[in-house]
Design an enzyme around this catalytic site. Structure first.
Site, PDB file in Angstrom:
ATOM      1  N   GLU A 162      30.893  49.041  42.844  1.00  0.00           N
ATOM      2  CA  GLU A 162      29.916  49.546  41.774  1.00  0.00           C
ATOM      3  C   GLU A 162      28.766  50.136  42.555  1.00  0.00           C
ATOM      4  OE1 GLU A 162      29.131  46.081  39.416  1.00  0.00           O
ATOM      5  OE2 GLU A 162      31.087  46.008  38.698  1.00  0.00           O
ATOM      6  N   HIS A 240      36.942  47.449  32.273  1.00  0.00           N
ATOM      7  CA  HIS A 240      36.443  46.484  31.274  1.00  0.00           C
ATOM      8  C   HIS A 240      36.299  47.214  29.990  1.00  0.00           C
ATOM      9  CE1 HIS A 240      36.089  43.368  34.302  1.00  0.00           C
ATOM     10  NE2 HIS A 240      35.457  44.256  35.166  1.00  0.00           N
ATOM     11  N   GLU A 268      40.429  45.596  37.120  1.00  0.00           N
ATOM     12  CA  GLU A 268      39.874  44.679  36.467  1.00  0.00           C
ATOM     13  C   GLU A 268      39.958  44.599  34.868  1.00  0.00           C
ATOM     14  OE1 GLU A 268      35.853  43.835  37.721  1.00  0.00           O
ATOM     15  OE2 GLU A 268      36.127  44.698  39.680  1.00  0.00           O
TER      16      GLU A 268
HETATM   17  C1  XIL Z   1      32.615  38.546  37.510  1.00  0.00           C
HETATM   18  C2  XIL Z   1      33.245  37.341  37.686  1.00  0.00           C
HETATM   19  O1  XIL Z   1      34.432  37.319  37.032  1.00  0.00           O
HETATM   20  C3  XIL Z   1      32.226  36.367  37.203  1.00  0.00           C
HETATM   21  O2  XIL Z   1      32.861  34.989  37.527  1.00  0.00           O
HETATM   22  C4  XIL Z   1      30.937  36.200  37.961  1.00  0.00           C
HETATM   23  O3  XIL Z   1      30.068  35.380  37.466  1.00  0.00           O
HETATM   24  C5  XIL Z   1      30.225  37.633  38.004  1.00  0.00           C
HETATM   25  O4  XIL Z   1      31.418  38.562  38.188  1.00  0.00           O
HETATM   26  N1  XIL Z   1      32.922  43.718  37.992  1.00  0.00           N
HETATM   27  C6  XIL Z   1      33.594  43.162  39.364  1.00  0.00           C
HETATM   28  C7  XIL Z   1      33.754  41.779  39.369  1.00  0.00           C
HETATM   29  O5  XIL Z   1      33.435  44.005  40.203  1.00  0.00           O
HETATM   30  O6  XIL Z   1      33.384  41.148  40.844  1.00  0.00           O
HETATM   31  C8  XIL Z   1      33.096  41.035  38.114  1.00  0.00           C
HETATM   32  O7  XIL Z   1      33.245  39.722  38.234  1.00  0.00           O
HETATM   33  C9  XIL Z   1      33.190  41.462  36.827  1.00  0.00           C
HETATM   34  C10 XIL Z   1      32.583  42.995  36.872  1.00  0.00           C
END
Ligand code: XIL
Length: 480
Positions: A162, A240, A268
């Site tokens: 990110e 997401h 993800e």
């Molecule tokens: C999220 C986890 O799923 C949660 O348990 C934690 O509290 C926060 O992070 N982008 C990412 C992931 O790259 O690492 C994140 O994961 C979700 C968004």
């Protein structure tokens, strides 16, 4: 007939029944339909993977693991490899939680996406409190220590997570501000490559799935990294999504990254619904999952899809986006939702169209667990010719998947006492112990079904046996 002869006949009869059962088992596994029952099987039949995120907590929840053990062949640790877990105090490292995720992967014939080495979030306070002049060294130390710990065990690393603002500029976090602005990214990638040459190195971000200002920023960055020869292998699109809002430019956007010579991955995936979910929002979600799956399958260098978590009951969404949930393919009771069925159909449509010419050789020695599927990435045949003090070894590497392999790195372990004195068709380093062989200019691309033979001469102190543990780009190869 004597008793002895009768009992021998009975034994032969029992053996014949057992043998025919074994043959049926082999035929069942060898049939493409056997692979067609799971997300991972379907993805593997097309040379890709289907993964999930798991936390250590998930490993103890049987409902989730009943699904994960069967459906997924790639795992991303949900939190266990992040900086706040692995180095919560400076130079005090804890890899126990991440190791548990790696153990699960090993036990289930799955690979691991390391997540992540550098990120502004889930970063312990001490990093932000460092004098600016110490940040670069602390970042490099973190990357080197963690990537070295997992060396040879991971398919890929999200090296920087990110890094972008929504307008396509780089986030001005502690790393950007203290390690040369954008230069910190090249520094992180080079440091990761030096520590684990076998892992694919990724930049990963959200809201870069469609063509927009943020994905343009990523595109410009990775173009310039490639042009400068900085080690970068792929771009991760977190994905997401909100139901009904999958960008129509997803496939074209992945393709433009692929055209730069990079892998792309959906890293993800979830698709959140405003609660309560209705049959129409669940149907919309099913259409979205199918669209994402088809977009990936249409891009040759889209290596796989990972869902973020297993089921709605343990997804991060409700805790982070109040009012939203139901974002995964499995409901709160671990039942597959319409999105599961649409994903299976999307995977099947591609698999079926190519199943008349299978590109993988099914294993003839099936494992007892149905979740163990044939390896579809690489195969190694090696031959050793030894004499009293030396040997030559020739290693033929075959791409058994359906995607081209570019810029490969083969890791293997020499027998104790062996030292490579000269090699051909690859660069070998170091010359004893665990060796990484890197392609040379003319054999870096292996098309599906393609092979290359590399080799070396070595001295030995009594053991002229063959090397072991062949691993190509993070994937264990079948041998023989
Ligand atoms: C999220 C986890 O799923 C949660 O348990 C934690 O509290 C926060 O992070 N982008 C990412 C992931 O790259 O690492 C994140 O994961 C979700 C968004």
């Amino acid at each position: 007939m004597s008793d002895v002869a009768r009992s021998r006949n009975v034994s032969i009869g029992v053996l014949a029944v057992a043998l025919s059962a074994a043959i049926v088992a082999v035929l069942t596994l060898a049939h493409p339909a056997a692979a067609a029952t799971t997300l991972r099987g379907l993805a593997e039949a097309d040379g890709r993977y289907f993964g999930t995120a798991l936390t250590d907590g998930d490993l103890n929840i049987s409902g989730e693991m009943n699904i994960a053990n069967v459906q997924f062949d790639m795992v991303t640790p949900g939190n266990e490899m992040k900086w706040d877990t692995t180095e919560s105090r400076q130079n005090s490292f804890n890899f126990g939680p991440g190791d548990q995720i790696v153990s699960w992967a090993k036990a289930h014939n799955a690979r691991v996406r390391g997540h992540n080495l550098v990120w502004h979030a889930q970063l312990p306070g001490w990093v932000n409190s460092l004098p600016g002049s110490q940040v670069k060294a602390a970042m490099e130390n973190h990357i080197t220590t963690e990537a070295t710990h997992y060396k040879g065990q991971l398919y890929a690393w999200d090296v920087v997570n990110e890094p972008f603002n929504e307008d396509g500029s780089l986030r001005q976090d502690v790393f950007y501000n203290n390690d040369g602005g954008s230069a910190y990214i090249a520094d992180a990638l080079r440091t990761a490559r030096a520590a684990d040459p076998g892992a694919k190195l990724y930049l990963n971000d959200y809201n870069i799935e469609g063509q927009n200002a943020k994905s343009n920023g990523m595109y410009n960055l990775v173009s310039s990294l490639k042009a400068q020869g900085v080690p970068i292998d792929g771009v991760g699109l977190e994905s997401h999504f909100i139901a009904g809002q999958v960008p129509s430019s997803l496939q074209a956007n992945m393709q433009r990254f692929a055209d730069l010579g990079l892998d792309v991955a959906i890293t993800e995936l979830d698709d959140r619904i405003q609660l309560p979910a209705s049959s129409s929002s669940l149907q919309q979600q099913a259409n979205d999952y199918a669209a994402v799956t088809k977009a990936c399958l249409a891009v040759t260098r889209c290596v796989g899809i990972s869902q973020w978590g297993v089921d709605d009951g343990h997804s991060w969404i409700p805790g982070t986006f109040p009012g939203y949930g139901a974002a995964t393919m499995y409901d709160n009771n671990y039942q597959p939702k319409p999105a599961y069925n649409s994903t299976v159909s999307a995977l099947s449509s591609v698999t079926n169209s190519s199943s008349s010419t299978p590109t993988t050789t099914p294993s003839t020695t099936p494992s007892s667990t149905s979740s163990t599927l044939p390896n579809t990435y690489c195969k190694v045949v090696d031959e050793v010719n030894g004499w009293n003090t030396g040997l030559t070894e020739s290693i033929t590497i075959t791409n058994t998947g359906t995607l081209p392999i570019e810029n490969w790195r083969m890791v293997f372990t020499l027998r104790p006492g062996q030292t490579i004195t000269s090699g051909w068709n690859a660069n070998y380093s170091p010359n004893s112990g665990q060796v990484t062989a890197t392609n040379v200019s003319y054999n870096g691309s292996l098309p599906p079904g393609g092979s290359t033979t590399i080799g070396f001469q070595a001295t030995h102190t009594g053991d002229a046996g063959a090397a072991t543990g062949f691993n190509l780009n993070g994937a264990t190869c079948t041998t023989g």
